[in-house]
Write an enzyme that holds these catalytic residues in place. Structure first.
Site, PDB file in Angstrom:
ATOM      1  N   HIS A  97       1.745  -3.453  -2.291  1.00 22.95           N
ATOM      2  CA  HIS A  97       1.775  -2.286  -1.516  1.00 22.95           C
ATOM      3  C   HIS A  97       3.476  -1.931  -1.725  1.00 22.95           C
ATOM      4  CE1 HIS A  97       0.915  -1.276   2.809  1.00 22.95           C
ATOM      5  NE2 HIS A  97       1.186   0.001   1.970  1.00 22.95           N
ATOM      6  N   ASP A 125      -2.186  -2.750   8.318  1.00 22.73           N
ATOM      7  CA  ASP A 125      -1.570  -4.179   6.880  1.00 22.73           C
ATOM      8  C   ASP A 125      -1.662  -5.245   8.628  1.00 22.73           C
ATOM      9  OD1 ASP A 125      -0.075  -5.635   5.722  1.00 22.73           O
ATOM     10  OD2 ASP A 125       0.350  -3.653   4.802  1.00 22.73           O
ATOM     11  N   HIS A 127       0.359  -6.756   7.199  1.00 18.89           N
ATOM     12  CA  HIS A 127       2.251  -6.788   7.834  1.00 18.89           C
ATOM     13  C   HIS A 127       2.889  -5.692   8.566  1.00 18.89           C
ATOM     14  CE1 HIS A 127       0.496  -9.724   5.063  1.00 18.89           C
ATOM     15  NE2 HIS A 127       0.880 -10.863   5.901  1.00 18.89           N
ATOM     16  N   ASP A 129       5.953  -5.485   6.515  1.00 14.01           N
ATOM     17  CA  ASP A 129       6.431  -5.134   5.184  1.00 14.01           C
ATOM     18  C   ASP A 129       7.849  -4.012   5.733  1.00 14.01           C
ATOM     19  OD1 ASP A 129       4.554  -6.039   3.929  1.00 14.01           O
ATOM     20  OD2 ASP A 129       2.939  -4.130   3.604  1.00 14.01           O
ATOM     21  N   HIS A 142       7.261  -6.358  -2.169  1.00 13.77           N
ATOM     22  CA  HIS A 142       6.487  -5.781  -1.455  1.00 13.77           C
ATOM     23  C   HIS A 142       6.288  -6.047   0.343  1.00 13.77           C
ATOM     24  CE1 HIS A 142       3.237  -9.040  -1.298  1.00 13.77           C
ATOM     25  NE2 HIS A 142       4.157  -9.481  -1.268  1.00 13.77           N
ATOM     26  N   ASP A 227      -3.729  -1.017   3.588  1.00 18.65           N
ATOM     27  CA  ASP A 227      -3.530  -2.818   2.406  1.00 18.65           C
ATOM     28  C   ASP A 227      -4.841  -3.644   3.202  1.00 18.65           C
ATOM     29  OD1 ASP A 227      -2.870  -5.951   2.120  1.00 18.65           O
ATOM     30  OD2 ASP A 227      -1.348  -5.305   1.861  1.00 18.65           O
ATOM     31  N   ASP A 229      -5.901  -6.590   2.982  1.00 16.56           N
ATOM     32  CA  ASP A 229      -5.551  -7.510   3.972  1.00 16.56           C
ATOM     33  C   ASP A 229      -5.256  -6.998   5.682  1.00 16.56           C
ATOM     34  OD1 ASP A 229      -2.419  -7.449   5.228  1.00 16.56           O
ATOM     35  OD2 ASP A 229      -1.918  -8.615   3.999  1.00 16.56           O
ATOM     36  N   GLU A 272      -3.763  -3.687  -2.743  1.00 17.99           N
ATOM     37  CA  GLU A 272      -3.873  -5.224  -2.352  1.00 17.99           C
ATOM     38  C   GLU A 272      -5.105  -5.417  -2.864  1.00 17.99           C
ATOM     39  OE1 GLU A 272      -0.871  -7.218  -2.374  1.00 17.99           O
ATOM     40  OE2 GLU A 272       0.488  -6.262  -1.586  1.00 17.99           O
TER      41      GLU A 272
END
Length: 300
Positions: A97, A125, A127, A129, A142, A227, A229, A272
């Protein structure tokens, strides 16, 4: 519309190897063909050159892991995207990312916009980030792209767009369920809007989309950075940092379908995707489907 695909095969910002093969996996999942079937004119620009980690000193000239080659790849990404016409819709393929520091910036500068268009950033996402070099427990870049896009962190990464930056109030995060302690403090200070999975459960994707569109109504462009995830690991197993309890298959598609109907999205990242950890390219195929929903695919 005219769509340009650009790969950034980088795993320098991640803690696990493999996401550098993400662009190939997404292409092998027939991304270009799916978009052409929707009536778009699709050009594949190939890949940005990215240094191999095996040839590098991880901490050369900096305290951050692979800072210099990440910076070089992001600068090259900015240059490639900024040279595109304003009417072109870029679909950029990661890579980890950290590539989004280049993709979001290049998208804002696309078409010779001078100082860059004011851009809303929808960050899908698990996360946030939003770490900085000072707050990150791992030093992996990332986990830092949104912070750098808003001007925090390493000065060179934060200056990829010259004087252009994302305004914190123009960031909306969706699907969040893993946040570091110091990262949480930075997010609160910045005033970034983050919809956690609790919010998804309570409010639903439709209301979150409506609130997002209202919040970002003043922006000139709208960039979606997705992303893999963000989706539950049962849906997308091929990711380096899986977190249980993510968006379902239908929640992901509904979000993309609603964003498509808004007619406001001007760029997309898919990042990702890690084929090393995947099962029969399942994650890449799912993410190609998400891109198709954003770009006009409908059930009826």
């Amino acid at each position: 519309m005219d769509i340009s695909i650009l790969g950034i095969p980088m795993d320098l910002g991640a803690g696990r190897r493999g996401v550098d093969m993400g662009p190939s996996a997404l292409r092998n999942a027939h991304l270009a063909a799916r978009l052409r079937d929707l009536g778009h004119v699709v050009s594949d620009l190939g890949d940005v050159d990215v240094a191999l980690p095996e040839t590098l000193d991880k901490h050369a000239h900096s305290g951050l892991a692979f800072l210099d080659p990440i910076l070089a790849a992001c600068r090259a990404t900015v240059d490639r995207l900024a040279a595109l016409p304003a009417s072109t819709f870029p679909v950029t393929l990661g890579g980890d990312h950290s590539v989004s520091m280049g993709t979001v910036t290049g998208g804002a500068l696309r078409g010779g916009t001078g100082q860059g268009a004011r851009t809303g950033l929808i960050w899908v996402d698990a996360h946030t980030d939003y770490n900085t070099p000072g707050s990150s427990p791992s030093g992996n870049v990332h986990g830092m792209p949104v912070a750098h896009l808003t001007g925090l962190g390493d000065a060179r990464l934060a200056a990829l767009g010259g004087g252009w930056r994302v305004h914190p109030e123009d960031v909306v995060m969706i699907g969040i369920r893993s946040v570091d302690v110091h990262e949480r403090e930075l997010l609160r200070e910045a005033g970034i809007k983050a919809y956690t999975m609790k919010d998804v459960d309570q409010l639903g994707i439709t209301r979150i989309h409506e609130e997002t569109m209202e919040r970002l109504a003043h922006t000139e462009r709208l960039h979606v950075s997705f992303d893999a995830d963000a989706l539950d690991p049962a849906v997308c197993p091929g990711v380096g940092t899986p977190v249980p309890g993510g968006l379902t298959y239908r929640e992901g598609h509904l979000l993309m379908e609603l964003l498509s109907e808004s007619g406001r999205v001007t760029g997309l990242d898919i990042v990702e995707v890690n084929p090393v950890l995947d099962t029969r390219n399942q994650t890449a195929e799912i993410m190609v489907g998400m891109a198709a929903s954003l770009l006009g695919q409908r059930i009826l």
